[in-house]
Design an enzyme around this catalytic site. Structure first.
Site, PDB file in Angstrom:
ATOM      1  N   LYS A 190       0.829  -1.226   0.000  1.00 39.95           N
ATOM      2  CA  LYS A 190       0.000   0.000   0.000  1.00 39.95           C
ATOM      3  C   LYS A 190       0.854   1.264   0.000  1.00 39.95           C
ATOM      4  O   LYS A 190       0.447   2.305  -0.519  1.00 39.95           O
ATOM      5  CB  LYS A 190      -1.008  -0.017   1.150  1.00 39.95           C
ATOM      6  CG  LYS A 190      -0.437   0.043   2.569  1.00 39.95           C
ATOM      7  CD  LYS A 190      -0.256   1.447   3.101  1.00 39.95           C
ATOM      8  CE  LYS A 190       0.534   1.468   4.386  1.00 39.95           C
ATOM      9  NZ  LYS A 190       0.831   2.811   4.883  1.00 39.95           N
ATOM     10  N   THR A 247      -4.072   5.465   3.162  1.00 39.77           N
ATOM     11  CA  THR A 247      -2.799   6.026   2.698  1.00 39.77           C
ATOM     12  C   THR A 247      -2.939   6.709   1.343  1.00 39.77           C
ATOM     13  O   THR A 247      -2.202   7.647   1.046  1.00 39.77           O
ATOM     14  CB  THR A 247      -1.728   4.907   2.666  1.00 39.77           C
ATOM     15  OG1 THR A 247      -1.889   4.100   3.821  1.00 39.77           O
ATOM     16  CG2 THR A 247      -0.338   5.462   2.701  1.00 39.77           C
TER      17      THR A 247
HETATM   18  O1  LIG Z   1       1.151   3.153   7.603  1.00 44.39           O
HETATM   19  C1  LIG Z   1       0.637   4.219   7.856  1.00 44.39           C
HETATM   20  C2  LIG Z   1      -0.801   4.367   8.153  1.00 44.39           C
HETATM   21  O2  LIG Z   1      -1.426   3.143   8.329  1.00 44.39           O
HETATM   22  C3  LIG Z   1       1.455   5.454   7.799  1.00 44.39           C
HETATM   23  O3  LIG Z   1       1.522   5.858   6.481  1.00 44.39           O
HETATM   24  P1  LIG Z   1       2.755   6.701   5.968  1.00 44.39           P
HETATM   25  O4  LIG Z   1       4.000   5.906   6.316  1.00 44.39           O
HETATM   26  O5  LIG Z   1       2.549   6.866   4.513  1.00 44.39           O
HETATM   27  O6  LIG Z   1       2.738   8.011   6.702  1.00 44.39           O
END
Ligand SMILES: O=C(CO)COP(=O)(O)O
Ligand SMILES: NC(=O)C1=CN([C@@H]2O[C@H](COP(=O)(O)OP(=O)(O)OC[C@H]3O[C@@H](n4cnc5c(N)ncnc54)[C@H](OP(=O)(O)O)[C@@H]3O)[C@@H](O)[C@H]2O)C=CC1
Length: 326
Positions: A190, A247
């Protein structure tokens, strides 16, 4: 009563700090381990971690840089970046005197070995009981006590369920699972797909493109997951579709923010960990070694490595042959 009374979190970054608050809220005795003495001392005295500003740590959380103190806990959560997980587990393995659950909280795939997080743990600490925690959960939201739900998987269902009992609270709802691989795949992929969607938004391709790209991103995440043995309910669950939606739609995401900056032709935010950047090349290596098509992830990897311009990558995706939806 829970089987695990004490919890140590290894890695005092944003996520490790948020997880320490989660465990404290669940009533556990909590140790937060930072690799740097000064960093540990500063958090202890200020009760705030500069990596998670504005969040006050409750006095019950013990912050230390002594591994021997942290490894006394009944269960360990590893919240280092994915590429540093092996180094962290190598260090603590020597201190483990009993079979201890080690829960990977990083999202990624190891470079070179192409291994997922629980496989790295099993290799580096053969007596540990590996598990994985993943799902839609921004550190800042979680630390402030905003509610969310995640997936916590271990091969042994009773272990997964006991870990859930140890960490769960009304604002942090882990669902237990035995589909370890499925959970690891969702969390790793993701981040790469969020970079793609960030790029599309940064290029002002519109809300329809954002939804279409997120959906086709999910199609390839699920294709990859199925090929590697993940269960469909995991792929459509919190650690798969749930985290992908979060995300790919939020400026709070560092992966989305990286893509956004690239799409706008700006410098990416400095000093922010965007795991998708590291996962993209190894994800497509793994996919191509098994002949799994992941065009969106491939486009991200090509852009990040300079093999493609953004415009060429977008045009490449939009001019692929028409086909049946699957
Ligand atoms: O894994 C995350 C939310 O579930 C954090 O996302 P980011 O690492 O893109 O900030
Ligand atoms: N932030 C979030 O919202 C979420 C993050 N995650 C995942 O958690 C992982 C960590 O992310 P996050 O906390 O945000 O990152 P940060 O950049 O905030 O922190 C990373 C931390 O890991 C520490 N660290 C790095 N290498 C080692 C090592 N070898 N041994 C011990 N500690 C080490 C760093 O120490 P130092 O301070 O000394 O540099 C730092 O404190 C990533 O895989 C991310 O995808 C998952 C869900 C949510």
């Amino acid at each position: 009563m829970t089987a695990f009374q004490s919890v140590a979190v290894i890695g005092a970054g944003a996520w490790g700090t948020a997880l320490a608050t989660v465990a404290a809220r669940a009533g556990r005795a909590v140790t937060l381990w930072a690799r740097n003495d000064e960093h540990a001392a500063r958090i202890t005295s200020s009760r705030e971690n500069p990596r998670l500003p504005g969040v006050r740590l409750v006095p019950e959380i013990v912050v230390t840089s002594e591994l021997a103190v942290a490894t006394r806990a009944d269960m360990l959560l590893i919240a280092t970046p994915a590429q540093h997980l092996r180094g962290a587990v190598n260090m603590l393995a020597a201190h483990l005197v009993k079979p201890t659950p080690i829960v990977a909280c990083a999202k990624g795939i190891e470079h070179g070995t192409r291994k997922f997080m629980t496989d790295v743990i099993a290799e580096a600490a053969p007596h540990a009981q590996p598990a994985i925690l993943s799902g839609p959960s921004f550190a800042d939201d979680v630390a402030r006590g905003l509610p969310t739900a995640v997936t916590l998987a271990a091969k042994d269902e009773a272990l997964a369920s006991n870990l859930v009992q140890a960490l769960g609270s009304p604002t942090f709802r882990p669902y237990h699972s035995t589909d370890v691989r499925g959970v690891e795949i969702g969390g790793a992929a993701k981040n790469v797909l969020a970079i793609a969607v960030g790029i599309a938004v940064g290029r002002k391709l519109g809300a329809s493109a954002q939804a279409a790209l997120t959906t086709r991103g999910f199609a390839e995440l699920a294709r990859f997951g199925r090929a590697l043995g993940a269960r469909s309910e995991t792929l459509t669950g919190l650690s798969g579709l749930g985290d992908l939606i979060l995300t790919c739609s939020s400026l709070q995401s560092r992966n989305f923010a990286l893509g956004l900056a690239l799409g706008r032709g700006e410098q990416p935010p400095a000093g922010k960990l965007a795991e998708g950047e590291f996962t993209a090349p190894v994800l497509i290596e793994l996919a191509s070694s098994q002949s799994i098509e992941m065009p969106v992830s491939e486009a991200v990897a090509a852009i990040l490595s300079g093999r493609s311009t953004i415009d060429a990558a977008i045009s490449g995706l939009l001019t692929r042959p028409f086909k049946a939806e699957e």
